[in-house]
Write a protein that holds these residues in place. Structure first.
Motif, PDB file in Angstrom:
ATOM      1  N   LEU A  71       0.823  -1.207   0.000  1.00 37.77           N
ATOM      2  CA  LEU A  71       0.000   0.000   0.000  1.00 37.77           C
ATOM      3  C   LEU A  71       0.856   1.254   0.000  1.00 37.77           C
ATOM      4  CD1 LEU A  71      -2.865   1.144   0.020  1.00 37.77           C
ATOM      5  CD2 LEU A  71      -2.786   1.121   2.518  1.00 37.77           C
ATOM      6  N   ARG A  72       2.072   1.172   0.493  1.00 37.86           N
ATOM      7  CA  ARG A  72       2.970   2.328   0.436  1.00 37.86           C
ATOM      8  C   ARG A  72       3.636   2.447  -0.928  1.00 37.86           C
ATOM      9  NH1 ARG A  72       4.691  -0.157   5.654  1.00 37.86           N
ATOM     10  NH2 ARG A  72       3.297   0.737   7.212  1.00 37.86           N
ATOM     11  N   SER A  73       3.563   1.393  -1.729  1.00 34.03           N
ATOM     12  CA  SER A  73       4.141   1.405  -3.070  1.00 34.03           C
ATOM     13  C   SER A  73       3.117   1.791  -4.126  1.00 34.03           C
ATOM     14  CB  SER A  73       4.720   0.022  -3.414  1.00 34.03           C
ATOM     15  OG  SER A  73       5.726  -0.356  -2.506  1.00 34.03           O
ATOM     16  N   GLU A 120       3.247  11.850   4.042  1.00 30.70           N
ATOM     17  CA  GLU A 120       2.572  12.288   5.267  1.00 30.70           C
ATOM     18  C   GLU A 120       2.221  11.094   6.150  1.00 30.70           C
ATOM     19  OE1 GLU A 120      -0.736  14.702   4.145  1.00 30.70           O
ATOM     20  OE2 GLU A 120       0.518  16.177   3.095  1.00 30.70           O
ATOM     21  N   HIS A 121       1.877   9.988   5.522  1.00 30.74           N
ATOM     22  CA  HIS A 121       1.613   8.748   6.273  1.00 30.74           C
ATOM     23  C   HIS A 121       2.860   8.303   7.033  1.00 30.74           C
ATOM     24  CE1 HIS A 121       0.735   4.457   6.948  1.00 30.74           C
ATOM     25  NE2 HIS A 121       1.802   4.171   6.215  1.00 30.74           N
ATOM     26  N   LEU A 122       4.014   8.353   6.377  1.00 32.96           N
ATOM     27  CA  LEU A 122       5.270   7.965   7.022  1.00 32.96           C
ATOM     28  C   LEU A 122       5.586   8.896   8.192  1.00 32.96           C
ATOM     29  CD1 LEU A 122       7.349   7.272   3.778  1.00 32.96           C
ATOM     30  CD2 LEU A 122       6.467   5.545   5.371  1.00 32.96           C
ATOM     31  N   GLU A 166      11.644   8.380   3.091  1.00 32.85           N
ATOM     32  CA  GLU A 166      11.219   9.295   2.035  1.00 32.85           C
ATOM     33  C   GLU A 166      10.528   8.512   0.930  1.00 32.85           C
ATOM     34  OE1 GLU A 166      13.078  12.562  -1.132  1.00 32.85           O
ATOM     35  OE2 GLU A 166      14.405  11.344   0.128  1.00 32.85           O
ATOM     36  N   ALA A 167       9.338   8.972   0.534  1.00 29.03           N
ATOM     37  CA  ALA A 167       8.611   8.364  -0.581  1.00 29.03           C
ATOM     38  C   ALA A 167       9.099   9.008  -1.882  1.00 29.03           C
ATOM     39  CB  ALA A 167       7.113   8.569  -0.412  1.00 29.03           C
ATOM     40  N   THR A 168       9.626   8.182  -2.783  1.00 25.55           N
ATOM     41  CA  THR A 168      10.145   8.690  -4.049  1.00 25.55           C
ATOM     42  C   THR A 168       9.376   8.052  -5.205  1.00 25.55           C
ATOM     43  OG1 THR A 168      11.874   6.982  -4.121  1.00 25.55           O
ATOM     44  CG2 THR A 168      12.436   9.085  -3.113  1.00 25.55           C
TER      45      THR A 168
END
Length: 512
Positions: A138-140, A221-223, A231-233
């Motif tokens: 779900l984070r991907s 923001e979830h992280l 970091e979401a990239t």
């Protein structure tokens, strides 16, 4: 249902798909977002007049999808809420399946179903058969997507449909709900038909560029809310990679191998020279005697008996290790580099994580291991085995980090104290000692992870012929079938609607 100038036939089909439900206890809340086409209001008013279960509100000004969805939500009075786009359809038994799922677990706060795409010709294709709850996936990508069902009380506690994440507001909602839901359930049936027309996300994942950045911000923001240093990239094909860093100092790492090959041991020894400033050691379990071999500092050669099973050799080597993280490596694996080792460690150190496994490639560059797929007859199957390294797989899942039930011990990282707490590898499981170990981690409430971002080449092809005899193999399989029957019959990281055929996940053909 937020509505804004849809084509007339698609809006009619969307509304009619609700009215044709086999489950009759529903309410359809429609918010028109100041549509300019006269037929939209006429159609909505006609539908509401013909069915008292349809409630409508007409917004005076255009607020876009988040504002319109909030307007529709203000009309709702049900215990559970789901969402339907103005040009999509739900299957006739969708709400009935949902009601059954709710009745089976009274603590469930979030449910989601499988989905497919429907063309303008009415033909359905490209089903997405999803796994059970998979927070790493779900984070991907927003794999929950359609159809997602939320307990109304939970939904009202969330800051849902924020304009700041417009375009990925449903992903943001899924993340926020998952942080607070008591129970999340997957309904393995295609209940939602996503219309593929020009300009829709179903038509192409990256057609709405603004939605990609909104999704990245929602995950970031979830992280932050979870207190994770990460970091979401954005990846080039529109999904996300989470790049993590340590909250503190790098923990000590022990690379553990069982090998009787001097050349293999020497190859892995060289990794010690590349990690200046790291607390790193190599622990080798071997039956050979290398009296004349000059072992560098940080290399521990541990003698084992030639009659010992592989699991016992690895357990004894792990007991001799001093690192906080154990990284089990197959002797045939290429030596791991600093970046890849850090990627494994940064995942393995997380509190909720059990084992972390890598992608393994053949000498020819084809996938050998991408996580195990559990199967009652074979114990494990191998998704994507034989496919090229850049193969995307089902909805790009072969390129995304995700939770799996089990990973190969040919490259497996785990906290040492957790390894000891779980009891290490079990000799009774034979060649399946890594699978059994991973399932015990799941049983303890932890998540296992497979990551494609650590990719190692095997010197030889990874085969499953390491048991000593046919009887050993039969005994190991019987142990696994007895100990892990439920998990093998229904792999939570898989889907009952797919099977592995020549390495590829394909739909199961069901004949009636």
């Amino acid at each position: 249902m937020p509505v804004c100038d849809p084509d007339r036939p698609w809006l009619e089909k969307a509304i009619e798909s609700v009215r044709q439900q086999t489950y009759s206890h529903w309410q359809l809340c429609i918010a028109d977002d100041a549509s300019t086409q006269p037929y939209v209001r006429q159609l909505i008013e006609s539908a509401a007049a013909s069915d008292e279960r349809i409630d409508v509100v007409f917004r005076e000004s255009r607020g876009h999808i988040c504002a319109a969805t909030r307007s529709a939500l203000s009309l709702s009075n049900g215990e559970f809420i789901t969402f339907l786009d103005h040009d999509d359809e739900i299957s006739p038994y969708a709400l009935a399946r949902i009601a059954v799922g709710i009745d089976r677990d009274h603590e469930v706060d979030l449910l989601y179903s499988d989905e497919d795409i429907i063309g303008s010709d009415g033909k359905r294709y490209d089903p997405y058969f999803k796994p059970d709850w998979n927070p790493e996936l779900l984070r991907s990508q927003n794999y929950l997507c359609h159809l997602s069902i939320y307990r109304a009380n939970l939904l009202r506690e969330l800051d849902a449909f924020r304009p700041e994440v417009q375009g990925s507001q449903d992903w943001d909602l899924a993340l926020r709900a998952s942080e607070n839901a008591r129970c999340i359930r997957h309904i393995p049936h295609v209940l939602y038909h996503w219309r593929s027309i020009s300009g829709s996300t179903a038509h192409a994942d990256n057609v709405k560029v603004y939605a990609l950045d909104a999704g990245r911000r929602a995950v970031q923001e979830h992280l932050v809310r979870r207190g994770e240093k990460a970091e979401a990239t954005l990846l080039e094909f529109g999904h996300l990679r989470i790049r993590r860093s340590l909250p503190g100092e790098m923990p000590g790492v022990s690379i553990v191998i069982a090998s009787d090959s001097e050349s293999d041991i020497f190859r892995h020894m060289k990794v010690l020279q590349k990690f200046n400033g790291y607390s790193l050691e190599l622990v080798v379990a071997t039956t050979e005697h290398f009296d004349e071999m000059d072992f560098p500092d940080g290399c521990i050669v541990f003698p084992v008996d030639s009659e010992e099973a592989q699991s016992s050799r690895l357990n004894r080597a792990a007991a001799a290790a001093s690192g906080d993280i154990l990284c089990f490596m197959d002797e045939r694996c290429e030596a791991i580099d600093a970046v890849q080792l850090e990627s494994l460690v940064f995942e393995a150190i997380r509190t909720e994580v059990g084992a972390v496994g890598a992608r393994l490639l053949s000498p020819g560059g084809c996938i050998q291991h991408a996580g195990y797929f559990l199967d009652f007859e074979m114990i494990v199957l191998h998704p994507y085995r034989g496919a090229p390294a850049n193969f995307a797989g089902l909805r790009n899942r072969a390129l995304l980090q995700q939770n799996v039930s089990a990973v190969s011990a040919s490259c497996l990282a785990v906290k040492k104290d957790l390894f000891e707490q779980i009891g290490g590898f079990n000799a009774a499981s034979g060649v399946f000692h890594d699978v059994d170990f991973c399932l015990r981690l799941l049983e303890a409430g932890l998540y296992n992870i497979w990551t494609p971002y650590v990719s190692l080449t095997m010197r030889d092809s990874l085969n499953d012929d390491t048991v000593e005899s046919c009887q050993d193999e039969a005994d190991a399989m019987q142990y696994m079938k007895t100990r892990w029957r439920d998990q093998l019959v229904r792999d939570p990281a898989g889907n009952p609607n797919i099977m592995i055929d020549h390495g590829l996940p394909v739909p199961v053909v069901k004949r009636t």
